[in-house]
Structures are given as C-alpha cells and as structure tokens.
Scaffold this motif. Structure first.
Motif, PDB file in Angstrom:
ATOM      1  N   TRP A   1      -2.286   7.644  -5.334  1.00 40.95           N
ATOM      2  CA  TRP A   1      -2.714   7.780  -6.757  1.00 40.95           C
ATOM      3  C   TRP A   1      -2.052   9.084  -7.476  1.00 40.95           C
ATOM      4  O   TRP A   1      -2.205  10.339  -6.738  1.00 40.95           O
ATOM      5  CB  TRP A   1      -4.319   7.686  -7.183  1.00 40.95           C
ATOM      6  CG  TRP A   1      -4.698   6.312  -6.753  1.00 40.95           C
ATOM      7  CD1 TRP A   1      -5.128   5.692  -5.779  1.00 40.95           C
ATOM      8  CD2 TRP A   1      -4.862   5.386  -8.044  1.00 40.95           C
ATOM      9  NE1 TRP A   1      -5.415   4.217  -5.870  1.00 40.95           N
ATOM     10  CE2 TRP A   1      -5.184   4.216  -7.121  1.00 40.95           C
ATOM     11  CE3 TRP A   1      -4.591   5.378  -9.304  1.00 40.95           C
ATOM     12  CZ2 TRP A   1      -5.503   3.173  -8.288  1.00 40.95           C
ATOM     13  CZ3 TRP A   1      -4.798   4.188  -9.942  1.00 40.95           C
ATOM     14  CH2 TRP A   1      -5.285   2.938  -9.736  1.00 40.95           C
TER      15      TRP A   1
ATOM     16  N   SER B   1      -9.330   0.246  -5.223  1.00 41.10           N
ATOM     17  CA  SER B   1      -8.091   0.994  -4.455  1.00 41.10           C
ATOM     18  C   SER B   1      -8.148   0.630  -2.980  1.00 41.10           C
ATOM     19  O   SER B   1      -9.475   0.539  -2.596  1.00 41.10           O
ATOM     20  CB  SER B   1      -7.954   2.118  -4.911  1.00 41.10           C
ATOM     21  OG  SER B   1      -8.864   3.091  -4.422  1.00 41.10           O
ATOM     22  N   HIS B   2      -6.967   0.854  -2.405  1.00 44.92           N
ATOM     23  CA  HIS B   2      -7.038   0.922  -1.068  1.00 44.92           C
ATOM     24  C   HIS B   2      -6.639   2.199  -0.559  1.00 44.92           C
ATOM     25  O   HIS B   2      -6.019   3.112  -1.169  1.00 44.92           O
ATOM     26  CB  HIS B   2      -5.935  -0.115  -0.281  1.00 44.92           C
ATOM     27  CG  HIS B   2      -6.221  -0.397   0.995  1.00 44.92           C
ATOM     28  ND1 HIS B   2      -5.491   0.442   1.931  1.00 44.92           N
ATOM     29  CD2 HIS B   2      -6.639  -1.228   1.836  1.00 44.92           C
ATOM     30  CE1 HIS B   2      -5.818   0.148   3.282  1.00 44.92           C
ATOM     31  NE2 HIS B   2      -6.579  -1.067   3.247  1.00 44.92           N
ATOM     32  N   LEU B   3      -7.065   2.563   0.611  1.00 46.54           N
ATOM     33  CA  LEU B   3      -6.951   3.935   1.231  1.00 46.54           C
ATOM     34  C   LEU B   3      -5.098   4.349   1.354  1.00 46.54           C
ATOM     35  O   LEU B   3      -5.029   5.476   1.158  1.00 46.54           O
ATOM     36  CB  LEU B   3      -7.410   4.169   2.653  1.00 46.54           C
ATOM     37  CG  LEU B   3      -7.511   5.523   3.150  1.00 46.54           C
ATOM     38  CD1 LEU B   3      -8.092   6.646   2.180  1.00 46.54           C
ATOM     39  CD2 LEU B   3      -7.917   5.752   4.723  1.00 46.54           C
TER      40      LEU B   3
ATOM     41  N   THR C   1     -12.603   3.168  -2.857  1.00 43.82           N
ATOM     42  CA  THR C   1     -11.508   3.152  -1.900  1.00 43.82           C
ATOM     43  C   THR C   1     -11.935   2.344  -0.514  1.00 43.82           C
ATOM     44  O   THR C   1     -12.694   2.853  -0.073  1.00 43.82           O
ATOM     45  CB  THR C   1     -11.184   4.624  -1.485  1.00 43.82           C
ATOM     46  OG1 THR C   1     -10.600   5.187  -2.893  1.00 43.82           O
ATOM     47  CG2 THR C   1      -9.752   4.416  -0.708  1.00 43.82           C
TER      48      THR C   1
END
Length: 186
Positions: free
Chosen positions: A120, A114-116, A164
């Motif tokens: 979510w 995932s990216h920051l 992340t």
C-alpha cells in the motif's frame, strides 16, 4: 446401503468456502478482490458482531467504480472517538454527576479489504479516500437515521478500517485516516 469409501474421506467445504463459491460478482473488479471483501464481511459479521454489512462496488460520491470492493457496516460499539469529542463527553457526564463517557452512538464505518502481501502506498490510499465519503451510505433496510449518522460534528475526516488478511486467514484491523489527526488524550 452402500457407501463409496472416497465420499467418507472427503472433507466438507466450510461455510465461508461455500459462500465464496456460490457468490457471483456482477462488478468489474477481479473475482479475488470480491472474494476478499466477502471474507472480510463474513469475519466482521460472525466474529466481531457487526450489523448492516454491505459490499460496495461503486463510489457513492460519483457512481464510478471503486478501486476495489469495499465493505461498510455498523460495529457493535464506536471504533474511534475524536479527542475533542471525548473531552466534551466527559464534561457532560461530569456535569450529570456520572463517570465515564456515557452512551456513545455507533457509526457506520468503511472497511478496506486487503491481503498482507499487497503493498500500500499513499497514492493507493488517496485513490480510495477520493471515492468514499466521510460516512458510508446507510442501508435502506436498516433502522438507521442517515441524517443522525451524518450529524457528528467531530467526524470531519475520512477514515477506513484497513482489514488485512494473512494466508492463514488471520485478519487484523487498523484505522487509517485521510490526513493528520489530533492525538488522543490519555
């Protein structure tokens, strides 16, 4: 011998940048999500010494596309020990006259890239957990015994390692369980 002044000043691409530009995705996922999975797999292999890494595009449960590409692999040591398993291991070691937990076999783990900047929600996590099993499938070329991997009676809940990535390429890892888990003993 003549050299162009511009060629001397050009920065050479990093190993990761070369990997990302040479890899082509045959999946239905957007390329940026595939690149994110490749970046996470690269970090796990070269910085954290994971082995048997594999990028999954399809669910091992129902052969439908995963919500996003996911990584699986073997960490160098067990990431999580269930509190009841921890007590049982300590009692076994105590009976043998030893201290500590003893030898704890590593287990394959799911990694969710995932990216920051992504948001979510419980719904998004539920979509991921719906498509993965308790344990990722073993690689065909590894020396792992899949039956032995699946035989951990303490691992009864699904879990993923949420990886992340920030804009500066910093990666942090969190263990996320599907459901409520008994707290660890101190």
């Amino acid at each position: 011998m003549t050299t162009d002044a511009n060629s001397l000043n050009e920065a050479q691409p990093s190993a990761l940048q070369t990997l990302l530009t040479t890899s082509s995705s045959q999946s239905s996922h957007p390329q940026h999500l595939t690149n994110l999975a490749i970046q996470i797999a690269h970090n796990l292999e070269h910085q954290h010494l994971w082995t048997g890494l594999r990028i999954h595009h399809v669910s091992p449960i129902d052969s439908t596309p995963l919500p996003r590409p996911m990584v699986s692999g073997l960490p160098p040591q067990r990431l999580y020990i269930h509190p009841d398993e921890q007590i049982a291991l300590l009692q076994t070691q105590k009976a043998k006259g030893k201290t500590g937990l003893g030898e704890v076999k590593t287990e394959r783990e799911w990694v969710l890239p995932s990216h920051l900047r992504e948001k979510w929600t419980l719904r998004r996590f539920a979509e991921v957990f719906e498509k993965v099993g308790i344990m990722p499938p073993a690689n065909e070329d590894d020396d792992e015994d899949e039956e032995e991997q699946q035989d951990n009676k303490w691992r009864d809940k699904k879990r993923v390692v949420l990886a992340t990535v920030d804009d500066d390429s910093t990666i942090v890892y969190y263990i996320v369980h599907d459901g409520i888990i008994k707290p660890r003993q101190n």
